[in-house]
Structure formats: C-alpha cells, structure tokens
Enzyme design. Structure first.
Site, PDB file in Angstrom:
ATOM      1  N   SER A  74      -5.287   5.178   9.503  1.00 51.56           N
ATOM      2  CA  SER A  74      -4.922   3.650   9.157  1.00 51.56           C
ATOM      3  C   SER A  74      -5.006   3.309   7.802  1.00 51.56           C
ATOM      4  O   SER A  74      -6.099   4.119   7.184  1.00 51.56           O
ATOM      5  CB  SER A  74      -5.543   2.879  10.003  1.00 51.56           C
ATOM      6  N   LYS A  75      -4.641   2.440   7.231  1.00 47.11           N
ATOM      7  CA  LYS A  75      -4.795   2.074   5.919  1.00 47.11           C
ATOM      8  C   LYS A  75      -6.320   1.597   5.549  1.00 47.11           C
ATOM      9  O   LYS A  75      -6.719   1.692   4.473  1.00 47.11           O
ATOM     10  CB  LYS A  75      -3.723   1.103   5.400  1.00 47.11           C
ATOM     11  N   ARG A  76      -6.995   1.619   6.641  1.00 45.21           N
ATOM     12  CA  ARG A  76      -8.357   1.209   6.417  1.00 45.21           C
ATOM     13  C   ARG A  76      -9.323   2.177   6.180  1.00 45.21           C
ATOM     14  O   ARG A  76     -10.689   2.253   6.119  1.00 45.21           O
ATOM     15  CB  ARG A  76      -9.095   0.207   7.443  1.00 45.21           C
ATOM     16  N   ASP A  77      -8.809   3.486   6.733  1.00 48.23           N
ATOM     17  CA  ASP A  77      -9.837   4.751   6.407  1.00 48.23           C
ATOM     18  C   ASP A  77      -9.878   5.167   5.153  1.00 48.23           C
ATOM     19  O   ASP A  77      -8.942   4.923   4.252  1.00 48.23           O
ATOM     20  CB  ASP A  77      -9.159   5.814   7.223  1.00 48.23           C
ATOM     21  N   PHE A  85       0.670  -0.930  -0.002  1.00 48.80           N
ATOM     22  CA  PHE A  85       0.023  -0.034  -0.139  1.00 48.80           C
ATOM     23  C   PHE A  85       0.964   0.973   0.142  1.00 48.80           C
ATOM     24  O   PHE A  85       2.001   1.134   0.548  1.00 48.80           O
ATOM     25  CB  PHE A  85      -0.840   0.088   1.229  1.00 48.80           C
TER      26      PHE A  85
END
Ligand code: GLU
Length: 429
Positions: free
Chosen positions: A206-209, A13
């Site tokens: 975070s990378k999920r946001d 990512f």
C-alpha cells in the site's frame, strides 16, 4: 497497430504498482512498435489537482516512460483527460439508450446486463469466465457517468487494442465486456498483471509501505534505469537467470504471455543491489554530479574538485544508492563527524583498540610514502612486529578516523585524509 494505454487516476502519489503497469504497457508498445497512450482518468474532482497530475507526469518522465499520445504531447484521439470528454460520453449514453439497454431508477441510469457469461481471454491468466448477474449503474443520479462506462468509451474511441492493467480490475472486466458488446465495438485483448505484495507477509503493497512511492526513490537518489530494470522483474522475467539488462534487450524480450500470473513480492534488497550495480557503472563525473544535491544540504561542500572526485570515487564502489553517500564521505569532507556509539561498542569489545592506535601512532614516522600501497604494507609489518593481524589495527583506526567500523576502502581513505589529519585524529581519539 498495437495501441495500449496507461490510464491513471491522479491521487497525488505515484505508486510502484501503477508505475509497473505503466512500464508493462510501455514495454509492450515498444516491443510491438505500437503506440503508448497516457490517458488521465480524472473524474474524481476532489482529487483532481494540478499537483496530482504533476506527480504522475514527473514520475513517468523520470522513469523514461515517454508516451506517444497524451498530456503535453497531444495526439489525434484527444483530449486525453476524461474531464474534457463529457460531450463524447453524452453521445455514447445516447447510443446506449438506443439499444434499449438503459433504464432509469431513482435518478440513476442502469445498464441491463445480457445474462450471458463473459469470457475474458486473458493473456496472462488464460481464459476466465464471469457472469454479471446484476444490472449496474452507468450514470449516477448526479449526472456523472461511472468509471466502467467512461473507461470503456475511451478504450473504444481511442482504438485501444490491448488493455494491460492491474489484476484488481479483473473483477470489472466482465462489466466492461458487456459494454463493449452493447456498443458493437471490437473487443481489446486483456492482460491483467499480478499485484505487488509487501516484501514480507501476504498483503498488497500500500502507499504507506516503505518504498511504495516513486517520489521516494527520486528523493533517495536511486537511478531511474535501475528502478525501471527492477520493475521489469516484478512479475516478468527475461529468463536464463538474467536480471540486469539494457532496456533495449528488455524491450526485445518482453511479451504479455510471459508475465507470471502469480503475485510478485517486492524485494527491497534486490532493488538496492541492482541500483548499486547501476551506480557502479556510472561515469565518475555523472556520479559526482548525482551526489552533489545530496551532499550540499548536509553542508558537505568541497572547493577542491579533484579531491572531491577521488572521495566520491571511493564511495561509488561501495554504495547501493546516493542516499548512502553523505554519511560515508562526511569524515573525508569535514572534521565534524560523530563516533557512532554502536561502532564504538563493537570495536571496544575486541582486543585493545587504544593500544593499537598508540602502536600505529608510534609507527607513523616510519611511513615514508603516505599512499594506499605503502600504508597497507606498513600495517602488515607493524602487525607482524607485534605478533598480531592487520585486522586488529584496522577497526580501531577506522573508528578513530571515521567514527564507523565499516565503510570505504580503508587504505585509500587513509591516504586521502593525509598524514597530518590522520595523526591529529588519532591523537585526539
Ligand atoms: N483509472 C483506472 C486505475 O487507475 C484505470 C484502470 C484501467 O487501466 O482500465 O486503476
């Protein structure tokens, strides 16, 4: 000469925080006519795939953050992959052994700390003092040197003058200073940049946001110049309330001591707004070109290039990102669109939309020239004759013609559709 590096560990990512770190390094290199180095910290074999590397390289190139030394471009301090620098690390382990600061315990090699507090003269945070109390591992029992060690060895051997990185590394820096000093190396300056927080709430992004990954913006048709401009504003400001500035000016103004030590909140709205401003500045041809990859997968094609240009010209005035275009222009490129139920409810809550559409249909033969100016005038006189406002007609007509209650500049949209289509759609509705 200033030598800075962006030293990502490829994970698959490209996080917005990493991109901002890369950008600040790049800006500082450009500002000082220094050298921007890309170094790949790929010691984690499990994650170290070709794809992970490509995500990074593609993202950096898309943002226009070109590097002077590193993968694909080479340079005198290579190799620029940690996985290819093992011989060098062994040599530095030997050097450390000679200082008498290494000892073995349960197969791992430990570094004996000095016991002296380490002063981090941080360019962003000011002086910070930290004491490393415990000896720490530099080579694990499996023979692999740890992050702290390889990171410092690379900074020394690549002649890095300024370490600009995320504040999450501040807690590592006292260890790094211990190592720099043990090697008798010149210390780089440090600049720890604040974290990027979620748009709401206290947490780190975070990378999920939503909006956390650069890949997302490329797919959504954001313009790299706009995202880059926005990232400049996350923790730094060009001052005088300025936000949108050409990159040359941003380079000129950027400096490390001006970075705000407070964490920066990610602001989706501000980014979208800024992107919209950049979208509006694109030459129409470039905008058309940028829209096509978004339109075609949705079956929105048009063989009439001049008509497509006009349609997209309308959209260009309105959208904040290319991703909004297909939906907005669909009724102009296809008869296959749906009447949005919420829009319908909204429009039917007020007045009598069906009657207004019937009024307009009855008036239609009187409209001599079907262009925006005449349509506007026509609607005004129709409204006047009924003792109503043009707005009473606008929303029902827009709903019937586009399925939406808001959207592109209405009279021009109607003119583009043309009298026949307008009449057909209104009658059908
Ligand atoms: N590989 C580290 C990271 O991605 C680099 C830290 C540094 O810039 O020194 O966080």
């Amino acid at each position: 000469m200033v030598r800075v590096r962006f030293a990502p560990s490829p994970t698959g990512f490209f996080h917005i925080g990493s991109a901002r770190t890369a950008l600040f390094n790049w800006l500082y290199a450009k500002h000082t006519s220094g050298c921007f180095i890309l170094r790949i910290e790929d010691t984690d074999e499990a994650r170290n795939t070709q794809e992970s590397l490509e995500v990074l390289i593609k993202g950096l190139r898309w943002l226009g953050l070109d590097w002077d030394e590193g993968p694909e471009v080479g340079g005198p301090y290579g190799p620029y992959f940690q996985s290819q620098r093992e011989a060098l690390y062994e040599e530095f382990i030997e050097r450390l052994k000679q200082t008498g600061r290494l000892y073995e315990q349960e197969g791992a090699l430990y570094f004996k700390v000095s016991g002296k507090p380490q002063l981090i003269d941080d360019l962003v945070r000011g002086p910070v003092e930290r004491l490393e109390e415990k000896d720490f591992v530099v080579v694990r029992s499996n023979g692999k040197p740890v992050f702290h060690f390889v990171n410092v060895v690379d900074d020394i051997t690549m002649n890095i003058t300024h370490v600009i990185r995320g504040e999450d590394h501040l807690s590592n820096t006292s260890k790094h200073l211990e190592l720099f000093k043990a090697f008798g190396a010149t210390l780089p300056r440090f600049a720890h940049i604040p974290l990027i927080l979620k748009s709401t709430g206290p947490g780190k992004m975070s990378k999920r946001d939503e909006g956390a990954l650069i890949e997302e913006y490329t797919q959504r048709g954001f313009l790299p110049e706009a995202l880059r401009n926005y990232l400049c504003l996350l923790g730094w400001s060009p001052g005088q309330d300025r936000e949108k500035l050409p990159i040359e000016t941003l380079i000129q103004l950027f400096d490390l001591p001006d970075i705000n030590p407070n964490n920066a909140h990610f602001d989706h709205k501000k980014l979208a707004h800024l992107n919209g401003e950049y979208v509006r500045e694109l030459p129409l041809d470039a905008f058309v070109k940028a829209c096509k990859p978004a339109l075609e997968p949705q079956g929105l094609v048009c063989s009439d290039a001049a008509y497509l240009r006009e349609v997209l010209g309308l959209a260009q005035e309105k959208v904040r990102a290319i991703e909004e275009v297909p939906h907005l222009v669909r009724p102009l490129l296809s008869d296959d669109f749906i009447i949005n139920p919420e829009s319908r409810e909204l429009v039917f809550k007020k007045g009598d939309p069906k009657a207004r559409i019937q009024d307009f249909l009855a008036y239609l033969p009187q409209i001599q020239t079907f262009d925006a100016t005449h349509l506007e005038a026509a609607l005004q006189s129709l409204a006047q004759s009924k003792n109503l406002e043009p707005s009473h007609f606008l929303q029902p007509l827009r709903l019937a013609l586009t399925g939406m209650h808001m959207g592109l500049s209405f009279y021009r949209l109607m003119a583009l559709l043309g009298q026949q289509k307008v009449q057909k759609r209104l009658e059908k509705f």
